[in-house]
Design a protein around this motif. Structure first.
Motif, PDB file in Angstrom:
ATOM      1  N   GLY A   1      34.688  42.648  33.564  1.00  0.00           N
ATOM      2  CA  GLY A   1      34.284  41.248  33.628  1.00  0.00           C
ATOM      3  C   GLY A   1      35.479  40.318  33.520  1.00  0.00           C
ATOM      4  N   TYR A   2      35.242  39.045  33.787  1.00  0.00           N
ATOM      5  CA  TYR A   2      36.316  38.055  33.659  1.00  0.00           C
ATOM      6  C   TYR A   2      36.683  37.930  32.182  1.00  0.00           C
ATOM      7  CZ  TYR A   2      39.041  33.836  34.497  1.00  0.00           C
ATOM      8  OH  TYR A   2      40.068  32.922  34.576  1.00  0.00           O
ATOM      9  N   PRO A   3      37.974  38.051  31.836  1.00  0.00           N
ATOM     10  CA  PRO A   3      38.372  38.035  30.418  1.00  0.00           C
ATOM     11  C   PRO A   3      38.235  36.655  29.789  1.00  0.00           C
ATOM     12  CG  PRO A   3      40.314  38.057  31.819  1.00  0.00           C
ATOM     13  CD  PRO A   3      39.127  38.224  32.737  1.00  0.00           C
ATOM     14  N   SER A   4      37.656  36.615  28.609  1.00  0.00           N
ATOM     15  CA  SER A   4      37.435  35.331  27.932  1.00  0.00           C
ATOM     16  C   SER A   4      38.407  35.102  26.786  1.00  0.00           C
ATOM     17  CB  SER A   4      36.006  35.287  27.371  1.00  0.00           C
ATOM     18  OG  SER A   4      35.823  36.320  26.414  1.00  0.00           O
ATOM     19  N   TRP A   5      39.366  36.004  26.606  1.00  0.00           N
ATOM     20  CA  TRP A   5      40.178  36.009  25.383  1.00  0.00           C
ATOM     21  C   TRP A   5      41.666  35.808  25.655  1.00  0.00           C
ATOM     22  CZ3 TRP A   5      43.425  39.670  26.881  1.00  0.00           C
ATOM     23  CH2 TRP A   5      42.939  40.603  27.806  1.00  0.00           C
ATOM     24  N   THR A   6      42.052  35.413  26.869  1.00  0.00           N
ATOM     25  CA  THR A   6      43.447  35.518  27.290  1.00  0.00           C
ATOM     26  C   THR A   6      44.355  34.353  26.913  1.00  0.00           C
ATOM     27  OG1 THR A   6      42.623  34.818  29.447  1.00  0.00           O
ATOM     28  CG2 THR A   6      43.182  37.133  29.189  1.00  0.00           C
ATOM     29  N   GLU A   7      43.882  33.365  26.204  1.00  0.00           N
ATOM     30  CA  GLU A   7      44.757  32.307  25.682  1.00  0.00           C
ATOM     31  C   GLU A   7      45.610  31.647  26.764  1.00  0.00           C
ATOM     32  OE1 GLU A   7      47.016  33.604  22.257  1.00  0.00           O
ATOM     33  OE2 GLU A   7      45.607  35.213  21.924  1.00  0.00           O
ATOM     34  N   GLN A   8      45.017  31.350  27.909  1.00  0.00           N
ATOM     35  CA  GLN A   8      45.666  30.612  28.989  1.00  0.00           C
ATOM     36  C   GLN A   8      46.708  31.426  29.762  1.00  0.00           C
ATOM     37  OE1 GLN A   8      47.002  27.014  26.952  1.00  0.00           O
ATOM     38  NE2 GLN A   8      45.164  25.959  27.589  1.00  0.00           N
ATOM     39  N   TYR A   9      46.619  32.754  29.730  1.00  0.00           N
ATOM     40  CA  TYR A   9      47.451  33.528  30.645  1.00  0.00           C
ATOM     41  C   TYR A   9      46.586  34.503  31.435  1.00  0.00           C
ATOM     42  CZ  TYR A   9      47.585  36.883  26.672  1.00  0.00           C
ATOM     43  OH  TYR A   9      47.271  37.724  25.628  1.00  0.00           O
ATOM     44  N   GLU A  10      45.324  34.084  31.681  1.00  0.00           N
ATOM     45  CA  GLU A  10      44.400  34.950  32.399  1.00  0.00           C
ATOM     46  C   GLU A  10      44.857  35.233  33.829  1.00  0.00           C
ATOM     47  OE1 GLU A  10      43.646  30.860  32.972  1.00  0.00           O
ATOM     48  OE2 GLU A  10      43.316  31.927  31.105  1.00  0.00           O
ATOM     49  N   ASP A  11      45.520  34.261  34.483  1.00  0.00           N
ATOM     50  CA  ASP A  11      45.955  34.463  35.869  1.00  0.00           C
ATOM     51  C   ASP A  11      46.854  35.692  35.983  1.00  0.00           C
ATOM     52  OD1 ASP A  11      44.728  32.040  36.041  1.00  0.00           O
ATOM     53  OD2 ASP A  11      46.544  30.894  36.467  1.00  0.00           O
ATOM     54  N   THR A  12      47.883  35.731  35.143  1.00  0.00           N
ATOM     55  CA  THR A  12      48.852  36.819  35.205  1.00  0.00           C
ATOM     56  C   THR A  12      48.246  38.135  34.753  1.00  0.00           C
ATOM     57  OG1 THR A  12      50.621  35.233  34.758  1.00  0.00           O
ATOM     58  CG2 THR A  12      51.151  37.559  34.478  1.00  0.00           C
ATOM     59  N   TYR A  13      47.434  38.092  33.707  1.00  0.00           N
ATOM     60  CA  TYR A  13      46.804  39.316  33.205  1.00  0.00           C
ATOM     61  C   TYR A  13      45.932  39.954  34.285  1.00  0.00           C
ATOM     62  CZ  TYR A  13      43.744  42.416  30.581  1.00  0.00           C
ATOM     63  OH  TYR A  13      43.038  43.513  30.161  1.00  0.00           O
ATOM     64  N   ILE A  14      45.086  39.143  34.927  1.00  0.00           N
ATOM     65  CA  ILE A  14      44.190  39.671  35.958  1.00  0.00           C
ATOM     66  C   ILE A  14      44.991  40.170  37.153  1.00  0.00           C
ATOM     67  CG2 ILE A  14      42.325  39.093  37.556  1.00  0.00           C
ATOM     68  CD1 ILE A  14      41.335  37.052  35.514  1.00  0.00           C
ATOM     69  N   LEU A  15      46.023  39.428  37.540  1.00  0.00           N
ATOM     70  CA  LEU A  15      46.855  39.826  38.677  1.00  0.00           C
ATOM     71  C   LEU A  15      47.440  41.221  38.474  1.00  0.00           C
ATOM     72  CD1 LEU A  15      48.270  39.024  41.357  1.00  0.00           C
ATOM     73  CD2 LEU A  15      50.127  38.096  39.958  1.00  0.00           C
ATOM     74  N   ARG A  16      47.860  41.515  37.260  1.00  0.00           N
ATOM     75  CA  ARG A  16      48.489  42.805  36.986  1.00  0.00           C
ATOM     76  C   ARG A  16      47.486  43.953  36.941  1.00  0.00           C
ATOM     77  NH1 ARG A  16      53.311  41.190  32.690  1.00  0.00           N
ATOM     78  NH2 ARG A  16      54.267  39.639  34.065  1.00  0.00           N
ATOM     79  N   LYS A  17      46.213  43.629  36.874  1.00  0.00           N
ATOM     80  CA  LYS A  17      45.182  44.664  36.907  1.00  0.00           C
ATOM     81  C   LYS A  17      44.746  44.997  38.333  1.00  0.00           C
ATOM     82  CE  LYS A  17      44.618  45.237  32.455  1.00  0.00           C
ATOM     83  NZ  LYS A  17      44.892  46.540  31.802  1.00  0.00           N
ATOM     84  N   ALA A  18      45.129  44.160  39.287  1.00  0.00           N
ATOM     85  CA  ALA A  18      44.662  44.318  40.666  1.00  0.00           C
ATOM     86  C   ALA A  18      45.507  45.316  41.445  1.00  0.00           C
ATOM     87  CB  ALA A  18      44.675  42.969  41.370  1.00  0.00           C
ATOM     88  N   ASN A  19      44.863  46.015  42.360  1.00  0.00           N
ATOM     89  CA  ASN A  19      45.558  46.947  43.246  1.00  0.00           C
ATOM     90  C   ASN A  19      45.852  46.322  44.603  1.00  0.00           C
ATOM     91  OD1 ASN A  19      45.458  49.118  41.370  1.00  0.00           O
ATOM     92  ND2 ASN A  19      43.339  49.536  41.961  1.00  0.00           N
ATOM     93  N   ALA A  20      44.953  45.474  45.074  1.00  0.00           N
ATOM     94  CA  ALA A  20      45.103  44.874  46.404  1.00  0.00           C
ATOM     95  C   ALA A  20      45.052  43.356  46.284  1.00  0.00           C
ATOM     96  CB  ALA A  20      43.996  45.367  47.333  1.00  0.00           C
ATOM     97  N   VAL A  21      46.212  42.721  46.432  1.00  0.00           N
ATOM     98  CA  VAL A  21      46.316  41.268  46.309  1.00  0.00           C
ATOM     99  C   VAL A  21      46.807  40.689  47.632  1.00  0.00           C
ATOM    100  CG1 VAL A  21      47.360  39.344  45.062  1.00  0.00           C
ATOM    101  CG2 VAL A  21      46.864  41.489  43.864  1.00  0.00           C
ATOM    102  N   VAL A  22      46.097  39.699  48.132  1.00  0.00           N
ATOM    103  CA  VAL A  22      46.479  39.039  49.378  1.00  0.00           C
ATOM    104  C   VAL A  22      46.836  37.592  49.083  1.00  0.00           C
ATOM    105  CG1 VAL A  22      45.677  38.211  51.628  1.00  0.00           C
ATOM    106  CG2 VAL A  22      45.047  40.507  50.845  1.00  0.00           C
ATOM    107  N   GLN A  23      48.053  37.206  49.446  1.00  0.00           N
ATOM    108  CA  GLN A  23      48.415  35.791  49.388  1.00  0.00           C
ATOM    109  C   GLN A  23      48.512  35.285  50.821  1.00  0.00           C
ATOM    110  OE1 GLN A  23      52.115  34.475  47.450  1.00  0.00           O
ATOM    111  NE2 GLN A  23      50.984  32.650  46.846  1.00  0.00           N
TER     112      GLN A  23
END
Length: 206
Positions: free
Chosen positions: A111-133
């Protein structure tokens, strides 16, 4: 005949009031509907994206994360971004103010993390395998130039980089080239105060 997958995109404009945090607000809205949609598109209310942004899952159905290139609306910020964009701390510059997540990926992450203290973008990015910019698509972040806000943002990002165990030398180089001293000092301060801090989360330790 080739079968095509139908993409159902849930659009979210985060709204919250303290003591609720940004992450808690998004998690509260998003997590209950993960089984009902294929993608979650998060666009902050101070960010402008073209309507075509919401069709990107049709083009990249297997991506965990899809992001446009986000530029500041302020000419001062935008010029600085252009001059210093080459030295960034992540291979993909994913800004949470305009991002599309695959619900399959979010469910895999718990699920979307609710505890990341304003660094959720980077945390989620590092969990991803396929990222498209998708750099051809530009989103504009409508923020006015403010030294005070810039310093506060640097401090938050510096603490986040320490909690995510970013390299000391890379953070130092980033701070020098992009002239972001508050980020570096906050990073050092966080490492000194919590030298053994580890990122928490539902999959911590796995």
């Amino acid at each position: 005949m080739k079968r095509t997958r139908t993409m159902k995109v849930f659009r979210v404009v985060p709204k919250f009031r303290p003591p609720e945090t940004y992450s808690e607000s998004v998690a509260r809205i998003v997590n209950p509907v993960l089984d009902s949609y294929t993608h979650i598109a998060i666009v902050d209310d101070d960010t402008s994206v073209p309507e075509a942004f919401f069709q990107l899952p049709e083009e990249y159905p297997d991506a965990d994360i899809i992001v446009p290139r986000v530029l500041p609306s302020s000419r001062i910020y935008r010029t600085w971004e252009t001059l210093t964009y080459w030295l960034r701390l992540s291979r993909v510059r994913a800004r949470g103010c305009a991002v599309i997540y695959s619900t399959r990926f979010l469910k895999r992450m718990g699920g979307y993390p609710s505890w990341t203290e304003q660094y959720e973008d980077t945390y989620i990015l590092r969990k991803a395998n396929a990222v498209v910019q998708y750099k051809k698509m530009i989103a504009y972040h409508m923020e006015k130039f403010s030294i005070r806000k810039s310093i506060e943002r640097q401090k938050r990002q510096g603490r986040a980089r320490a909690k995510l165990h970013d390299s000391f030398w890379r953070v130092l180089a980033h701070s020098i080239v992009r002239v972001r001293p508050a980020l570096f000092f906050a990073y050092v301060g966080q490492r000194i105060s919590s030298p053994t801090h580890k990122v928490e989360g539902p999959d911590h330790g796995q």
